[in-house]
Design a protein around this motif. Structure first.
Motif, PDB file in Angstrom:
ATOM      1  N   GLU A   1     -12.065   0.055  -0.021  1.00 50.07           N
ATOM      2  CA  GLU A   1     -11.553   0.117   1.352  1.00 50.07           C
ATOM      3  C   GLU A   1     -10.109   0.615   1.409  1.00 50.07           C
ATOM      4  O   GLU A   1      -9.768   1.504   2.173  1.00 50.07           O
ATOM      5  N   ASP A   2      -9.249   0.014   0.626  1.00 42.43           N
ATOM      6  CA  ASP A   2      -7.848   0.464   0.525  1.00 42.43           C
ATOM      7  C   ASP A   2      -7.554   0.711  -0.948  1.00 42.43           C
ATOM      8  O   ASP A   2      -7.067  -0.196  -1.647  1.00 42.43           O
TER       9      ASP A   2
ATOM     10  N   THR B   1      -5.262   6.874   9.950  1.00 38.73           N
ATOM     11  CA  THR B   1      -5.600   5.511   9.527  1.00 38.73           C
ATOM     12  C   THR B   1      -6.868   4.988  10.183  1.00 38.73           C
ATOM     13  O   THR B   1      -7.206   3.813  10.037  1.00 38.73           O
TER      14      THR B   1
ATOM     15  N   ASP C   1     -11.064   4.661  11.135  1.00 38.05           N
ATOM     16  CA  ASP C   1     -12.293   4.539  10.347  1.00 38.05           C
ATOM     17  C   ASP C   1     -12.912   5.903  10.092  1.00 38.05           C
ATOM     18  O   ASP C   1     -12.831   6.809  10.922  1.00 38.05           O
TER      19      ASP C   1
ATOM     20  N   TRP D   1       2.058  -9.114   2.721  1.00 41.58           N
ATOM     21  CA  TRP D   1       0.789  -8.482   2.383  1.00 41.58           C
ATOM     22  C   TRP D   1       0.157  -9.262   1.230  1.00 41.58           C
ATOM     23  O   TRP D   1       0.835 -10.006   0.518  1.00 41.58           O
TER      24      TRP D   1
ATOM     25  N   ASP E   1      -9.658  -4.196   7.310  1.00 44.57           N
ATOM     26  CA  ASP E   1      -8.951  -3.021   7.813  1.00 44.57           C
ATOM     27  C   ASP E   1      -9.884  -2.192   8.690  1.00 44.57           C
ATOM     28  O   ASP E   1      -9.805  -2.233   9.919  1.00 44.57           O
ATOM     29  N   THR E   2     -10.781  -1.464   8.071  1.00 48.65           N
ATOM     30  CA  THR E   2     -11.793  -0.704   8.820  1.00 48.65           C
ATOM     31  C   THR E   2     -12.999  -1.617   9.042  1.00 48.65           C
ATOM     32  O   THR E   2     -14.093  -1.373   8.536  1.00 48.65           O
ATOM     33  N   THR E   3     -12.781  -2.671   9.814  1.00 45.04           N
ATOM     34  CA  THR E   3     -13.748  -3.772   9.909  1.00 45.04           C
ATOM     35  C   THR E   3     -15.113  -3.334  10.418  1.00 45.04           C
ATOM     36  O   THR E   3     -16.156  -3.694   9.839  1.00 45.04           O
TER      37      THR E   3
ATOM     38  N   GLU F   1       0.819  -1.219   0.000  1.00 43.25           N
ATOM     39  CA  GLU F   1       0.000   0.000   0.000  1.00 43.25           C
ATOM     40  C   GLU F   1       0.851   1.266   0.000  1.00 43.25           C
ATOM     41  O   GLU F   1       0.554   2.228  -0.719  1.00 43.25           O
TER      42      GLU F   1
END
Length: 573
Positions: free
Chosen positions: A458-459, A500, A502, A434, A526-528, A99
């Motif tokens: 999301e990313d 980083t 949410d 990753w 990530d931002t679950t 990323e």
């Protein structure tokens, strides 16, 4: 009268007792710290010319035999760099872009478009942890020539330069043998090999800091105003390239102070003052020229960075597993210096170099985060490796001169196979830690490139880098922030969670209700918490239908790292 050959310096032939001027630039009284007693090529100069017979325990050898055994220091350096190159090159194609790599290279391309064509760009300075106008454009140039592999090879060039500068610094301080082991230990360390195949600003920052340290030592024990200005310029550039590198500025200042101390306190203080003023002026000018966006970026990513969930002990334990050997040897160097004839400036310098190895891990432990730890320990290892090389040099010098000392040195060279094997293994883990994004990019490409709607990924950094649609940056939003058509944004996460965290769930729900996004891709990794709330909303919204479910990371030996669920907006006709 014959000069001591580089081979003699390497094996210990002709080396006198520990701390002697012939074996180290930190001789009694530190009279030769500037390297004046050595020729520019590192061989002994007139001040250290001695006969073989005059050295205790060394028998006379024919000149022809001595000449046949010469091994120039440059050959040893080339050998170290060759090993480092081989071990890093194998990582260049180990995985798709990380990323961070994707973000900086993508930003670099946009910066070039802005400079050449006046295109608008996002406010990178407000959330990058380094100046977006330094590494990203440089990395993007390499990427334009040869893709991600070329950008990673550029990082290898920076890390090779750092190793060469380490060699030069250690050689001026403690001699050829110490330089060889210092450079070798650093070159095969896992973090070093990883940064040599990682297209981010870290490798450039390490090289610039190494250049600053080398300039300081190159100035010797004189005032060296020109060298101090050069060192300050390089250090300021390193700080601008990666803000976190500023934590090592005191180490470079200590080098300036202690290497200038033999000439007097006032001169040493002037050296530090020149260096400090140059850094302060350049950094201040850069911040003022950059404006509030740069100040916000420095504050948010470095000075007031939000803490993570990891325990300090686990952070320190991980750092120990990567650079523990170098740290132990560096500490041994301090102990050996203490046990030798009194020379507190040398001992203090070794202590400072050893302490540099823990600066990065301690800062990460304070922030309770593993994020980027394997990158941030590399610069500290550069300094500590000098003290480690000194320790090995003194260990070899303690053996009886002649064959015993040569055998001891050879054994230490063979022993380097252990850290090399460990470093090779660790660097492979770093470079494949990753998900491989090949499948995800292949599926997302037609969905993103054959339209003009807004995308919520999301990313998004990986997709923006690989896909042509990435150049249309106003279309891309992440689960941390929504980009509006004008290029402005709705505001990122709360300041308490850093850049980083949410995004605001209510804001995202409102935009989804309005049908703002033509495509939504979430991986729930990530931002679950936010992803789950959005997933429920998308499931109950009849205008959004699942277009595909994409496992990602399946190309690696470790199997799948998760699943991307892609929703497409299909308004009722």
């Amino acid at each position: 009268m014959v000069r001591r050959s580089d081979y003699g310096a390497m094996t210990g032939d002709g080396a006198s007792t520990p701390g002697s001027a012939s074996g180290s630039a930190w001789g009694t009284g530190m009279q030769s710290i500037s390297g004046r007693a050595r020729a520019d090529d590192g061989t002994a100069g007139p001040a250290t010319e001695v006969t073989e017979a005059a050295r205790p325990g060394v028998t006379s050898r024919p000149r022809a035999r001595s000449r046949g055994r010469r091994l120039p220091g440059t050959s040893l350096l080339v050998l170290v760099l060759a090993v480092q190159t081989v071990l890093s090159v194998r990582l260049v194609r180990a995985d798709t872009a990380f990323e961070d790599e994707a973000t900086y290279l993508w930003a670099g391309h946009l910066e070039w478009a802005h400079w050449l064509h006046g295109a608008s760009i996002p406010p990178f300075a407000s959330y990058f942890s380094g100046a977006p106008v330094i590494y990203p454009p440089v990395g993007a140039l390499a990427d334009s020539l040869g893709g991600l592999a070329a950008a990673r090879l550029l990082s290898l060039m920076f890390m090779l330069a750092a190793t060469a500068l380490l060699w030069g610094t250690a050689r001026r301080l403690f001699g050829l043998r110490a330089a060889f082991f210092a450079a070798a230990l650093f070159a095969v360390a896992g973090p070093t090999l990883h940064l040599g195949a990682f297209a981010t600003y870290d490798a450039l920052s390490v090289a610039l800091t190494a250049l600053a340290a080398w300039c300081v030592v190159r100035a010797g024990d004189g005032e060296g105003t020109g060298w101090m200005v050069a060192a300050g310029t390089a250090l300021a550039m390193a700080n601008a390239t990666a803000y976190a590198s500023a934590v090592f500025d005191p180490v470079v200042l200590a080098l300036a102070l202690l290497t200038g101390w033999p000439a007097g306190r006032r001169l040493a203080a002037r050296r530090c003052a020149i260096l400090l003023v140059v850094v302060a002026v350049l950094v201040t000018a850069g911040l003022l020229g950059g404006g509030s966006a740069y100040l916000a970026g420095v504050r948010q990513t470095t000075l007031a960075r939000a803490a993570g969930p990891d325990s300090p002990l686990s952070v320190l334990s991980a750092a120990w597993s990567w650079t523990g050997l170098i740290l132990v040897l560096a500490i041994c160097g301090v102990i050996v210096s203490l046990a030798a004839r009194p020379n507190w400036p040398r001992t203090l310098l070794l202590a400072v170099l050893a302490a540099a190895a823990v600066l990065g891990p301690l800062e990460q432990a304070r922030l309770h985060t593993f994020a980027s730890l394997n990158k941030h320990v590399g610069l500290g290892a550069w300094f500590a490796a000098i003290a480690a090389g000194y320790a090995v040099d003194r260990f070899v010098a303690a053996a009886p001169a002649g064959r015993s000392q040569a055998v001891t040195c050879g054994a230490c060279v063979v022993a380097l196979a252990f850290p090399a094997a460990v470093g090779a293994s660790q660097s492979w883990v770093f470079s494949t830690d990753w998900p491989n994004a090949s499948s995800f990019i292949a599926i997302l490409r037609p969905l993103a490139d054959h339209g003009s709607g807004h995308l919520l990924v999301e990313d998004p950094s990986i997709a923006r880098y690989y896909l042509p649609a990435g150049a249309q940056w106003q279309r891309w939003s992440s689960t941390r922030n929504i980009v509006l058509p004008s290029g402005a944004n709705t505001g990122g996460p709360a300041s308490t969670v850093g850049v980083t965290g949410d995004g605001n769930a209510g804001v995202f729900a409102e935009f989804i209700t309005r049908g703002y996004f033509s495509l939504v891709a979430l991986n729930f990794a990530d931002t679950t918490a936010l992803d789950r709330r959005l997933g429920v909303q998308l499931h109950h919204d009849p205008r959004y239908r699942i277009a595909d479910v994409v496992p990602y990371g399946t190309e690696t030996l470790t199997g799948s790292h998760g699943t991307y669920v892609i929703w497409r907006h299909e308004p009722a006709s």
